[in-house]
Each structure stands twice: as structure tokens, then as C-alpha cells.
Motif scaffolding. Structure first.
Motif, PDB file in Angstrom:
ATOM      1  N   THR A  51     -28.654   3.356 -22.909  1.00 55.24           N
ATOM      2  CA  THR A  51     -27.721   4.426 -23.282  1.00 55.24           C
ATOM      3  C   THR A  51     -27.103   4.136 -24.637  1.00 55.24           C
ATOM      4  O   THR A  51     -26.955   5.027 -25.473  1.00 55.24           O
ATOM      5  CB  THR A  51     -26.610   4.572 -22.225  1.00 55.24           C
ATOM      6  N   LEU A  52     -26.752   2.867 -24.839  1.00 57.01           N
ATOM      7  CA  LEU A  52     -26.152   2.494 -26.129  1.00 57.01           C
ATOM      8  C   LEU A  52     -27.141   2.764 -27.264  1.00 57.01           C
ATOM      9  O   LEU A  52     -26.773   3.312 -28.302  1.00 57.01           O
ATOM     10  CB  LEU A  52     -25.732   1.017 -26.101  1.00 57.01           C
ATOM     11  N   VAL A  70     -28.945   8.966 -31.575  1.00 57.88           N
ATOM     12  CA  VAL A  70     -28.475  10.354 -31.701  1.00 57.88           C
ATOM     13  C   VAL A  70     -27.438  10.465 -32.816  1.00 57.88           C
ATOM     14  O   VAL A  70     -27.511  11.366 -33.664  1.00 57.88           O
ATOM     15  CB  VAL A  70     -27.886  10.860 -30.366  1.00 57.88           C
ATOM     16  N   SER A  71     -26.471   9.540 -32.836  1.00 55.48           N
ATOM     17  CA  SER A  71     -25.431   9.682 -33.860  1.00 55.48           C
ATOM     18  C   SER A  71     -26.009   9.440 -35.248  1.00 55.48           C
ATOM     19  O   SER A  71     -25.603  10.097 -36.207  1.00 55.48           O
ATOM     20  CB  SER A  71     -24.226   8.783 -33.578  1.00 55.48           C
ATOM     21  N   VAL A  99     -22.180   0.076 -34.550  1.00 57.52           N
ATOM     22  CA  VAL A  99     -22.931   1.332 -34.573  1.00 57.52           C
ATOM     23  C   VAL A  99     -22.389   2.249 -35.666  1.00 57.52           C
ATOM     24  O   VAL A  99     -23.133   2.754 -36.513  1.00 57.52           O
ATOM     25  CB  VAL A  99     -22.847   2.031 -33.190  1.00 57.52           C
ATOM     26  N   LEU A 156     -19.198  21.009 -27.772  1.00 57.72           N
ATOM     27  CA  LEU A 156     -19.212  19.796 -26.932  1.00 57.72           C
ATOM     28  C   LEU A 156     -17.786  19.351 -26.600  1.00 57.72           C
ATOM     29  O   LEU A 156     -17.511  18.894 -25.492  1.00 57.72           O
ATOM     30  CB  LEU A 156     -19.936  18.659 -27.653  1.00 57.72           C
ATOM     31  N   VAL A 197     -20.671   9.708 -33.724  1.00 59.21           N
ATOM     32  CA  VAL A 197     -20.702   8.587 -32.770  1.00 59.21           C
ATOM     33  C   VAL A 197     -19.777   8.864 -31.583  1.00 59.21           C
ATOM     34  O   VAL A 197     -20.151   8.645 -30.423  1.00 59.21           O
ATOM     35  CB  VAL A 197     -20.303   7.266 -33.468  1.00 59.21           C
ATOM     36  N   ILE A 199     -17.967  -5.202 -24.467  1.00 58.41           N
ATOM     37  CA  ILE A 199     -19.227  -4.787 -25.089  1.00 58.41           C
ATOM     38  C   ILE A 199     -19.026  -3.546 -25.968  1.00 58.41           C
ATOM     39  O   ILE A 199     -19.437  -3.536 -27.141  1.00 58.41           O
ATOM     40  CB  ILE A 199     -20.312  -4.531 -24.011  1.00 58.41           C
ATOM     41  N   HIS A 219     -20.615  11.997 -24.637  1.00 55.41           N
ATOM     42  CA  HIS A 219     -21.480  12.888 -23.867  1.00 55.41           C
ATOM     43  C   HIS A 219     -22.706  12.209 -23.306  1.00 55.41           C
ATOM     44  O   HIS A 219     -23.431  12.779 -22.506  1.00 55.41           O
ATOM     45  CB  HIS A 219     -21.849  14.106 -24.689  1.00 55.41           C
ATOM     46  N   MET A 220     -22.929  10.965 -23.709  1.00 52.44           N
ATOM     47  CA  MET A 220     -24.056  10.247 -23.121  1.00 52.44           C
ATOM     48  C   MET A 220     -23.558   9.179 -22.150  1.00 52.44           C
ATOM     49  O   MET A 220     -24.340   8.412 -21.595  1.00 52.44           O
ATOM     50  CB  MET A 220     -24.925   9.639 -24.224  1.00 52.44           C
ATOM     51  N   GLY A 221     -22.256   9.140 -21.945  1.00 55.63           N
ATOM     52  CA  GLY A 221     -21.717   8.268 -20.914  1.00 55.63           C
ATOM     53  C   GLY A 221     -21.589   6.816 -21.314  1.00 55.63           C
ATOM     54  O   GLY A 221     -21.706   5.923 -20.477  1.00 55.63           O
ATOM     55  N   PHE A 222     -21.372   6.552 -22.601  1.00 57.45           N
ATOM     56  CA  PHE A 222     -21.119   5.171 -23.007  1.00 57.45           C
ATOM     57  C   PHE A 222     -19.863   5.203 -23.868  1.00 57.45           C
ATOM     58  O   PHE A 222     -19.929   5.283 -25.086  1.00 57.45           O
ATOM     59  CB  PHE A 222     -22.315   4.605 -23.789  1.00 57.45           C
ATOM     60  N   MET A 258     -21.674  -6.421 -13.063  1.00 58.92           N
ATOM     61  CA  MET A 258     -21.711  -6.079 -14.484  1.00 58.92           C
ATOM     62  C   MET A 258     -23.073  -5.482 -14.815  1.00 58.92           C
ATOM     63  O   MET A 258     -24.094  -6.049 -14.520  1.00 58.92           O
ATOM     64  CB  MET A 258     -21.458  -7.339 -15.312  1.00 58.92           C
ATOM     65  N   ASP A 259     -23.007  -4.309 -15.410  1.00 56.16           N
ATOM     66  CA  ASP A 259     -24.254  -3.592 -15.641  1.00 56.16           C
ATOM     67  C   ASP A 259     -24.141  -2.885 -16.983  1.00 56.16           C
ATOM     68  O   ASP A 259     -23.594  -1.794 -17.083  1.00 56.16           O
ATOM     69  CB  ASP A 259     -24.467  -2.599 -14.491  1.00 56.16           C
ATOM     70  N   ILE A 260     -24.638  -3.557 -18.011  1.00 63.12           N
ATOM     71  CA  ILE A 260     -24.503  -2.981 -19.345  1.00 63.12           C
ATOM     72  C   ILE A 260     -25.710  -2.107 -19.644  1.00 63.12           C
ATOM     73  O   ILE A 260     -26.851  -2.559 -19.561  1.00 63.12           O
ATOM     74  CB  ILE A 260     -24.348  -4.092 -20.398  1.00 63.12           C
ATOM     75  N   ILE A 296     -15.717  -6.792 -19.122  1.00 62.53           N
ATOM     76  CA  ILE A 296     -16.752  -7.086 -20.127  1.00 62.53           C
ATOM     77  C   ILE A 296     -17.576  -5.831 -20.396  1.00 62.53           C
ATOM     78  O   ILE A 296     -17.823  -5.459 -21.537  1.00 62.53           O
ATOM     79  CB  ILE A 296     -17.691  -8.200 -19.612  1.00 62.53           C
ATOM     80  N   GLU A 297     -17.950  -5.165 -19.306  1.00 64.55           N
ATOM     81  CA  GLU A 297     -18.847  -4.020 -19.426  1.00 64.55           C
ATOM     82  C   GLU A 297     -18.165  -2.838 -20.118  1.00 64.55           C
ATOM     83  O   GLU A 297     -18.757  -2.167 -20.953  1.00 64.55           O
ATOM     84  CB  GLU A 297     -19.295  -3.633 -18.017  1.00 64.55           C
ATOM     85  N   LEU A 327     -18.727  11.803 -30.364  1.00 64.48           N
ATOM     86  CA  LEU A 327     -19.244  12.861 -29.491  1.00 64.48           C
ATOM     87  C   LEU A 327     -20.495  12.395 -28.757  1.00 64.48           C
ATOM     88  O   LEU A 327     -20.650  12.651 -27.563  1.00 64.48           O
ATOM     89  CB  LEU A 327     -19.537  14.123 -30.301  1.00 64.48           C
ATOM     90  N   ALA A 328     -21.393  11.706 -29.463  1.00 60.28           N
ATOM     91  CA  ALA A 328     -22.606  11.225 -28.795  1.00 60.28           C
ATOM     92  C   ALA A 328     -22.238  10.272 -27.660  1.00 60.28           C
ATOM     93  O   ALA A 328     -22.773  10.375 -26.551  1.00 60.28           O
ATOM     94  CB  ALA A 328     -23.522  10.536 -29.808  1.00 60.28           C
ATOM     95  N   SER A 329     -21.311   9.369 -27.932  1.00 56.19           N
ATOM     96  CA  SER A 329     -20.986   8.372 -26.900  1.00 56.19           C
ATOM     97  C   SER A 329     -20.292   9.020 -25.708  1.00 56.19           C
ATOM     98  O   SER A 329     -20.605   8.714 -24.555  1.00 56.19           O
ATOM     99  CB  SER A 329     -20.127   7.254 -27.480  1.00 56.19           C
ATOM    100  N   GLY A 340     -15.870  -8.576 -14.572  1.00 53.98           N
ATOM    101  CA  GLY A 340     -17.179  -8.044 -14.949  1.00 53.98           C
ATOM    102  C   GLY A 340     -17.056  -6.673 -15.570  1.00 53.98           C
ATOM    103  O   GLY A 340     -17.673  -6.363 -16.601  1.00 53.98           O
ATOM    104  N   ALA A 374     -19.785  -3.102 -29.868  1.00 56.19           N
ATOM    105  CA  ALA A 374     -20.797  -2.114 -30.255  1.00 56.19           C
ATOM    106  C   ALA A 374     -20.217  -1.024 -31.151  1.00 56.19           C
ATOM    107  O   ALA A 374     -20.860  -0.607 -32.115  1.00 56.19           O
ATOM    108  CB  ALA A 374     -21.420  -1.489 -29.007  1.00 56.19           C
ATOM    109  N   VAL A 381     -27.149   6.414 -27.883  1.00 50.59           N
ATOM    110  CA  VAL A 381     -25.966   6.829 -28.654  1.00 50.59           C
ATOM    111  C   VAL A 381     -26.178   6.536 -30.129  1.00 50.59           C
ATOM    112  O   VAL A 381     -25.903   7.372 -30.997  1.00 50.59           O
ATOM    113  CB  VAL A 381     -24.699   6.098 -28.133  1.00 50.59           C
ATOM    114  N   PHE A 382     -26.710   5.351 -30.390  1.00 50.49           N
ATOM    115  CA  PHE A 382     -26.955   4.943 -31.769  1.00 50.49           C
ATOM    116  C   PHE A 382     -27.948   5.890 -32.441  1.00 50.49           C
ATOM    117  O   PHE A 382     -27.694   6.396 -33.529  1.00 50.49           O
ATOM    118  CB  PHE A 382     -27.474   3.502 -31.779  1.00 50.49           C
TER     119      PHE A 382
END
Lengths: 379, 79
Positions: B7-8, B14-15, A145, B75, A265, A137, A271-274, B1-3, A132-133, A267-269, A129, A141, B11-12
Motif C-alpha cells: 500500500t505504501l 500514485v502521488s 515519500v 475525494l 501524497v 513507520i 484514500h488508499m488506507g495508509f 504488527m502488519d506493515i 510501530i505500525e 489524498l493518495a494516502s 506493535g 515514510a 501511495v508513493f
């Protein structure tokens, strides 16, 4: 205790070797488009990237608390598994380098660890799991993006400067590229050298050399920083060619748009935790830069081959990591055997690469056979 | 599993926003810089007030890009 220290030394050396491959694999991320547009000469570009990677390694020494970030049960991870996982990652990095394909070094490391843990501790220690996460993903993504952002950025850059002289546009965007490429390189240094520092530090903790919760000793920071920047300076020219010239023909406005998108992308990712993969973000943004300029030609065959290599990264590194874990688990002789085979394989890849060498001198020339080979369907 | 889709999406957004700001500002800066007669033979470019305006517009645009870049370095560098 002697066996432990032999294995520990093997783990540390392998981790540094991985760090080196990580460096030369990822030079292309920050510098490929700058080299392609002539914003920086190839040798200056790798020197800048190497120095910024070294600076990045010292700026941020906040290493990961766990090796895998929860992808496998970290309590089950032994030194042998770390060693085997690193071997799997190194070999995959070398294969993809030989083929000139940008693929994520972190995914290779995760793949190697997954295989090694699966063989060593059973499938129940692998958390599918979380895979995948945290891997699948983001892997889908990241390029999407970055690609969309870069398409828009490229389109705008061309529309706004369409009445401006081509000379001023080329000169201006090339200057801008130096800045945007440097940011990518710096961000890379603060991220990727930490992976190796984390692996070595956790290996030292688990073998009792360091106490729990200890930070990386100075020599770990120094050697990891040096290994990744040396790797970066060596320049993975084959991958730089693919990303700078193979995917699409990059002009200065596209290069600036691609690098700016990639930096934003990443830096944003982070710092936003993704967390997104740097390699996949950069590849996606270059693709987007190709799509954003009218008349630019995107070579979908090359893009397809890159996508296939991403699909294969986890299973291929896992397979090697699994076999390596099984052999290395037989004791010091096994560890030595795995190390020997890996070195022999690395030497073979190097010899194969000399048949059609890609160097700073010819990195911007796309050889004739490339369009042909990409024209056939990707298996 | 926790997508974490939100947040994604963040990210999209903001960037996309940051990239568009930087690229638009840089491109406008370049266009203004060139209009002010820099970086090309400027025989047919009107001189004087117009040119100064264009130069200061370009400087403003480039400065805003630099500001975003400085924030980016802030940053990257922890602490």
C-alpha cells in the motif's frame, strides 16, 4: 454524578483547547510556502486557511470510532486519561510552537494518550506493535515519500519553464499556489477537526450523555470547527517562518511543486488506507522543493532540529500525559490542579514568545541569529 | 504488527504520478501562455496562428490541472 460532569466539562474544554493549538500549529502546512513566495499576503493566507478549515469541518463529520485507533486498548481509556492525554498534547504543541518547529498534532495526542493509559491502566494496555505500525513507520515514510515526489516535481517545473520569462513564471506559479494551498487547507479541515469531534463525542458516550454509536451533536461539530479555524486564523507565525523561510529559500515554482506534492501524497494516502501525517508530508515536500532546485540552499541544521522534535514528540507528550494522569486521578482537585498548571505553563510560553515575537509583519524575515544557532550540532 | 508495504508503494506511485502530471501540465501551460505573448511585452513574439495555437495549448494544460484539482476536491468531500 457531579464529579463526572466536572470532569466531562474539563475534557470538552481541553479538547477544544487542543483543537485550537492543532489549528495554529498546522497553518504552516498549507500556507507557509504561499506566504514565503508572496502568493498570498500573510493575513489573507491565514483567513483563507481558517475559512477552508471551517468548511472542511462541516463537510466531513464522520468521526473516528475509537479515540486512539487501536494504539492503546480503547476499553481501558477513562475520561481522566483522555483529559491527561490532551494536556500532554497541548503542552507539547506549545513547546514546539515556541521553538518554531512543525510537529504532528496527532502524534502529540497519541503520545499523551499512551502516557496517560500507561500510568492509568498499565503497560499491557499499550499496544507497541500498533504504535510501530501506525506511527513510527508512517513517520519515517511520510517525509521521505513527499520529499522524493517534490524533488522530481521541482526539477521538472524548472526545466520546463527555463526558457520562459522570470516574470511570467513567478506570476503563474504564484497563482497556482493559491489553488494548491487551498486544497491542503481543505483536506486538513476534513481530517483534523474530526479528531477533536471524535474525542468529545466518545467522552460524551462514555459518560452516558450520548447513546452508543451516536454521531457528534451539532454543537460539537460547530465548536470543534470554530476552535480549529480560530487557531488556524491566529497563525502559528513562528512555525510558518521555519517552514517558509527557515528550511530553504522558497521560490514560486518550488512552492507550487511542494504544495502539489503534499496534496497528492495526503489524498493518495488517506484514500488508499495508509494514513500519513500531514505535518510530516508538508515538511518533507518543502525539503524536497529545496533539493530540487539547483543552487537552493537547504539548511540541514533546521531539518535536523525538526527531525529531533519528531523523535521526541511521542515520549515527551507521553511523559506529560503520564504525570497528568497520575495527578488527575486523585479526584477533582487533581483535575483542577493539572488544568491550572497547564494554563500557567501556556501563559509562560506565551510570555516567552513575546521576547522575540513573530508576527504577520516580520514572518518572512529570517533573523540573523538563526543560521548561527543551526550551525551548532543538534543535541 | 502488519506493515502494508505494498500500500505504501502504491501511495508513493500514485502521488508521484499525479504530482508529475499536474506540475508538468501547469509548467507547460505557463510556458505556452508566455510564448503566446501573455504576461510580458510581446513585441518580438510572432503574432497570428502561432500565437493562437500556443494560447489554446495553455488553456488545455490549465484545464487538465483544474480537472485533477476538481477530482481532488471530490475525494476530500465525502459522499
Amino acid at each position: 454524578m457531579e464529579s463526572v460532569s466536572f470532569l466531562l466539562v474539563a475534557v470538552i474544554l481541553t479538547a477544544l483547547a487542543f483543537d485550537f493549538t492543532n489549528g495554529f500549529h498546522d497553518t504552516a502546512n498549507s500556507m507557509a510556502t504561499s506566504i514565503a513566495t508572496g502568493a498570498l499576503s500573510p493575513r489573507v493566507a491565514v483567513a483563507v486557511a481558517g475559512l477552508l478549515n471551517l468548511a472542511g469541518a462541516f463537510l466531513s463529520t464522520e468521526v473516528a470510532k475509537t479515540i486512539s485507533g487501536g494504539i492503546v486498548q480503547d476499553s481501558e481509556v477513562s475520561l481522566v486519561m483522555i483529559f491527561a492525554g490532551l494536556i500532554g498534547a497541548i503542552l507539547w504543541n506549545l513547546v514546539t510552537w515556541l521553538l518554531g518547529l512543525p510537529s504532528s498534532s496527532s502524534h502529540a495526542l497519541f503520545g499523551g494518550l499512551i502516557g496517560a493509559v500507561w500510568v492509568g491502566a498499565g503497560g499491557s494496555a499499550v499496544r507497541f506493535g500498533t504504535i510501530i505500525e501506525k506511527i513510527v513507520i508512517p513517520a519515517i515514510a511520510s517525509p521521505v515519500v513527499a520529499c522524493i515526489v517534490a524533488v522530481l516535481a521541482t526539477y521538472l517545473a524548472y526545466v520546463i519553464t527555463r526558457r520562459t520569462s522570470a516574470y511570467a513564471v513567478g506570476k503563474g506559479f504564484r497563482a497556482g499556489q493559491i489553488g494548491s494551498a487551498s486544497l491542503v487547507a481543505l483536506a486538513h479541515g476534513t481530517n483534523d477537526a474530526q479528531k477533536t469531534m471524535g474525542v468529545i463525542t466518545l467522552a460524551l458516550i462514555s459518560s452516558g450523555v450520548l447513546s452508543h454509536g451516536a454521531g457528534p451533536p451539532w454543537w460539537v461539530v460547530l465548536s470543534a470547527g470554530l476552535a480549529i479555524s480560530l487557531g488556524t486564523y491566529t497563525g502559528g507565525w513562528r512555525i510558518i517562518r521555519t517552514m517558509g523561510k527557515g528550511l530553504t529559500d522558497i521560490q514560486a515554482p518550488q512552492g507550487f511543486a511542494a504544495e502539489t506534492s503534499a496534496t497528492a501524497v495526503i489524498l493518495a494516502s488517506s484514500h488508499m488506507g495508509f494514513a500519513l501525517s500531514t505535518t510530516q508530508v508538508c515538511t518533507g515536500s518543502i525539503l524536497g522543493a529545496g533539493l530540487g532546485r539547483r543552487l537552493a540552499h537547504v539548511r540541514w541544521g533546521v531539518a535536523g532540529r525538526i527531525a529531533v522534535s519528531w523523535l521526541l514528540t511521542l515520549p515527551a507528550a507521553a511523559a506529560v500525559g503520564g504525570v497528568a494522569a497520575w495527578v488527575a486521578d486523585q479526584g477533582n482537585v487533581g483535575v483542577a490542579l493539572v488544568a491550572f498548571v497547564a494554563m500557567a505553563a501556556a501563559a509562560t510560553f506565551y510570555v516567552l514568545s513575546r521576547r522575540r515575537p513573530v508576527s504577520p509583519e516580520n514572518v518572512n524575515e529570517v533573523p540573523a541569529p538563526v543560521p548561527e544557532s543551526t550551525a551548532r550540532p543538534v543535541a | 504488527m502488519d506493515i502494508n508495504w505494498s500500500t505504501l508503494a502504491g501511495v508513493f506511485a500514485v502521488s508521484l504520478g499525479v504530482t508529475v502530471v499536474v506540475v508538468v501540465m501547469f509548467s507547460l501551460g505557463l510556458a505556452a501562455w508566455a510564448r503566446a505573448g501573455h504576461g510580458q511585452p510581446a513585441s518580438d513574439v510572432p503574432r497570428g496562428r502561432h500565437q493562437k495555437m500556443a494560447t489554446s495549448a495553455a488553456v488545455l494544460c490549465f484545464a487538465s490541472c483544474l480537472a485533477v484539482a476538481a477530482y481532488g476536491i471530490d475525494l476530500i468531500v465525502p459522499g
